[in-house]
Design a protein around this motif. Structure first.
Motif, mmCIF file in Angstrom:
data_model
loop_
_atom_site.group_PDB
_atom_site.id
_atom_site.type_symbol
_atom_site.label_atom_id
_atom_site.label_comp_id
_atom_site.label_asym_id
_atom_site.label_seq_id
_atom_site.Cartn_x
_atom_site.Cartn_y
_atom_site.Cartn_z
ATOM 1 N N PHE A 189 0.849 -1.182 0.000
ATOM 2 C CA PHE A 189 0.000 0.000 0.000
ATOM 3 C C PHE A 189 0.894 1.244 0.000
ATOM 4 C CE2 PHE A 189 0.676 -1.695 4.194
ATOM 5 C CZ PHE A 189 0.983 -0.624 5.003
ATOM 6 N N SER A 190 0.470 2.259 -0.733
ATOM 7 C CA SER A 190 1.370 3.390 -0.977
ATOM 8 C C SER A 190 0.590 4.671 -1.253
ATOM 9 C CB SER A 190 2.273 3.062 -2.171
ATOM 10 O OG SER A 190 3.104 4.152 -2.499
ATOM 11 N N ASP A 191 1.243 5.794 -0.939
ATOM 12 C CA ASP A 191 0.694 7.108 -1.288
ATOM 13 C C ASP A 191 1.069 7.515 -2.701
ATOM 14 O OD1 ASP A 191 -0.376 7.375 1.265
ATOM 15 O OD2 ASP A 191 1.404 8.381 2.049
ATOM 16 N N THR A 192 2.088 6.887 -3.265
ATOM 17 C CA THR A 192 2.604 7.314 -4.568
ATOM 18 C C THR A 192 2.517 6.231 -5.638
ATOM 19 O OG1 THR A 192 4.837 6.654 -3.882
ATOM 20 C CG2 THR A 192 4.201 8.949 -3.508
ATOM 21 N N LEU A 193 2.265 4.972 -5.235
ATOM 22 C CA LEU A 193 2.197 3.854 -6.170
ATOM 23 C C LEU A 193 0.845 3.166 -6.047
ATOM 24 C CD1 LEU A 193 5.713 2.319 -5.426
ATOM 25 C CD2 LEU A 193 5.103 3.734 -7.401
ATOM 26 N N PRO A 194 0.416 2.428 -7.065
ATOM 27 C CA PRO A 194 -0.857 1.704 -6.961
ATOM 28 C C PRO A 194 -0.787 0.625 -5.875
ATOM 29 C CG PRO A 194 -0.093 1.810 -9.253
ATOM 30 C CD PRO A 194 1.040 2.271 -8.401
ATOM 31 N N ASP A 195 -1.851 0.500 -5.097
ATOM 32 C CA ASP A 195 -1.920 -0.599 -4.140
ATOM 33 C C ASP A 195 -1.891 -1.921 -4.912
ATOM 34 O OD1 ASP A 195 -2.107 1.310 -2.222
ATOM 35 O OD2 ASP A 195 -4.203 0.936 -1.699
ATOM 36 N N THR A 196 -1.138 -2.889 -4.376
ATOM 37 C CA THR A 196 -0.891 -4.121 -5.129
ATOM 38 C C THR A 196 -0.982 -5.336 -4.229
ATOM 39 O OG1 THR A 196 0.616 -2.949 -6.637
ATOM 40 C CG2 THR A 196 0.799 -5.348 -6.566
ATOM 41 N N HIS A 197 -1.653 -6.366 -4.709
ATOM 42 C CA HIS A 197 -1.596 -7.690 -4.086
ATOM 43 C C HIS A 197 -0.555 -8.492 -4.865
ATOM 44 C CE1 HIS A 197 -5.109 -7.309 -1.417
ATOM 45 N NE2 HIS A 197 -5.627 -6.560 -2.395
ATOM 46 N N PHE A 198 0.659 -8.546 -4.330
ATOM 47 C CA PHE A 198 1.744 -9.267 -5.007
ATOM 48 C C PHE A 198 1.625 -10.753 -4.685
ATOM 49 C CE2 PHE A 198 6.147 -10.952 -4.897
ATOM 50 C CZ PHE A 198 6.464 -10.780 -6.233
ATOM 51 N N LEU A 199 1.459 -11.570 -5.706
ATOM 52 C CA LEU A 199 1.326 -13.014 -5.530
ATOM 53 C C LEU A 199 2.069 -13.699 -6.666
ATOM 54 C CD1 LEU A 199 0.096 -15.460 -4.062
ATOM 55 C CD2 LEU A 199 -1.923 -15.197 -5.513
ATOM 56 N N ARG A 200 3.206 -14.288 -6.339
ATOM 57 C CA ARG A 200 4.041 -14.875 -7.371
ATOM 58 C C ARG A 200 4.878 -16.044 -6.829
ATOM 59 N NH1 ARG A 200 1.375 -12.736 -10.860
ATOM 60 N NH2 ARG A 200 2.191 -11.634 -12.702
ATOM 61 N N PRO A 201 5.117 -17.076 -7.678
ATOM 62 C CA PRO A 201 6.149 -18.076 -7.386
ATOM 63 C C PRO A 201 7.508 -17.539 -7.802
ATOM 64 C CG PRO A 201 5.086 -18.624 -9.449
ATOM 65 C CD PRO A 201 4.401 -17.378 -8.932
ATOM 66 N N GLY A 202 8.555 -18.101 -7.237
ATOM 67 C CA GLY A 202 9.900 -17.657 -7.593
ATOM 68 C C GLY A 202 10.945 -18.701 -7.267
ATOM 69 N N ALA A 203 12.164 -18.377 -7.628
ATOM 70 C CA ALA A 203 13.318 -19.237 -7.340
ATOM 71 C C ALA A 203 14.345 -18.414 -6.581
ATOM 72 C CB ALA A 203 13.924 -19.783 -8.630
ATOM 73 N N SER A 204 14.886 -18.987 -5.501
ATOM 74 C CA SER A 204 15.806 -18.245 -4.637
ATOM 75 C C SER A 204 17.208 -18.827 -4.699
ATOM 76 C CB SER A 204 15.311 -18.257 -3.184
ATOM 77 O OG SER A 204 15.342 -19.574 -2.654
ATOM 78 N N LEU A 205 18.176 -17.959 -4.456
ATOM 79 C CA LEU A 205 19.591 -18.326 -4.371
ATOM 80 C C LEU A 205 20.187 -17.529 -3.224
ATOM 81 C CD1 LEU A 205 22.209 -19.641 -5.501
ATOM 82 C CD2 LEU A 205 22.423 -17.638 -6.997
ATOM 83 N N GLY A 206 20.849 -18.213 -2.288
ATOM 84 C CA GLY A 206 21.344 -17.499 -1.120
ATOM 85 C C GLY A 206 22.612 -18.083 -0.540
ATOM 86 N N ALA A 207 23.194 -17.335 0.401
ATOM 87 C CA ALA A 207 24.381 -17.760 1.132
ATOM 88 C C ALA A 207 24.158 -17.467 2.606
ATOM 89 C CB ALA A 207 25.627 -17.026 0.631
ATOM 90 N N ASP A 208 24.630 -18.377 3.476
ATOM 91 C CA ASP A 208 24.374 -18.279 4.912
ATOM 92 C C ASP A 208 25.651 -18.635 5.663
ATOM 93 O OD1 ASP A 208 21.915 -18.438 7.073
ATOM 94 O OD2 ASP A 208 23.515 -19.842 7.581
ATOM 95 N N LEU A 209 26.003 -17.807 6.651
ATOM 96 C CA LEU A 209 27.164 -18.042 7.490
ATOM 97 C C LEU A 209 26.685 -18.214 8.926
ATOM 98 C CD1 LEU A 209 30.291 -18.208 7.548
ATOM 99 C CD2 LEU A 209 30.305 -15.749 7.998
#
Length: 210
Positions: free
Chosen positions: A133-153
């Protein structure tokens, strides 16, 4: 007909690692231009099967996997795909706020070192929902699949207490702002979210039946 012999169930005690801590998110596109950082929580729940556990509980491991189990330093198993991977909890402190949750139903990690300092690379498949939700951008329901890549110490400070820091980049099917369709151009929508996090890990024994 020969009788079928069913192995008796065994009660075993498994170390469970619960990790929780603050996270910051960077959304691609116009959201980053409007407000660069958003806050949240990183969560993990894993059963930790280290070399000592695998040696003491060989009978609990299916026979066809015992040889492979002897060759690994540690196995981590999440007990449920319905445990969230992270929460977005970011009130509007500039022009844009958001609340959401990410699930990671499938993930694989490759440890490159072992305790007391453990470095791991990981990949996974994720599903994210966030209400933006935003004062300057359109309100959006973001719903998407994705692929992640990460590193953890990860740093093991005691047998039952650890600290980890990490970064994860997730690439999504692009979504336009204000709708669920594809954006006109990649830079006008959401296609990447970066996440930096700090987690405190607490380990405790849990007894179950296998």
């Amino acid at each position: 007909m020969w009788p079928v012999v069913v192995p008796a169930a065994q009660r075993v005690t498994v170390p469970v690692d619960v990790g929780v801590g603050p996270a910051v998110f960077v959304f691609s596109g116009p959201i980053a231009d409007d407000q660069f950082l958003h806050t949240g929580l990183k969560l993990s729940v894993d059963a930790v099967l280290d070399k000592e556990w695998l040696r003491k509980n060989q009978r609990a491991i299916p026979a066809r996997y015992r040889k492979q189990a002897k060759q690994v330093d540690e196995i981590r198993i999440s007990p449920s795909i319905f445990i969230p991977d992270s929460f977005i909890i970011s009130p509007k402190w500039h022009d844009t706020g958001m609340y959401g949750v990410t699930f990671k139903p499938l993930g694989v990690g490759l440890p490159l070192s072992s305790s007391p300092v453990r470095f791991k690379l990981g990949v996974g498949l994720v599903l994210t929902y966030a209400y933006i939700f935003s004062d300057t951008l359109p309100d959006t329901h973001f719903l998407r699949p994705g692929a992640s890549l990460g590193a953890d110490l990860e740093f093991q400070l005691a047998k039952s207490f650890l600290v980890s820091v990490g970064w994860e980049s997730t690439f999504y099917v692009p979504q336009e702002l204000g709708g669920l369709g594809l954006p006109d151009s990649l830079g006008d929508g959401i296609f990447h979210v970066g996440q930096a996090y700090l987690q405190l890990h607490f380990r405790f024994p849990y007894t179950t039946t296998l």
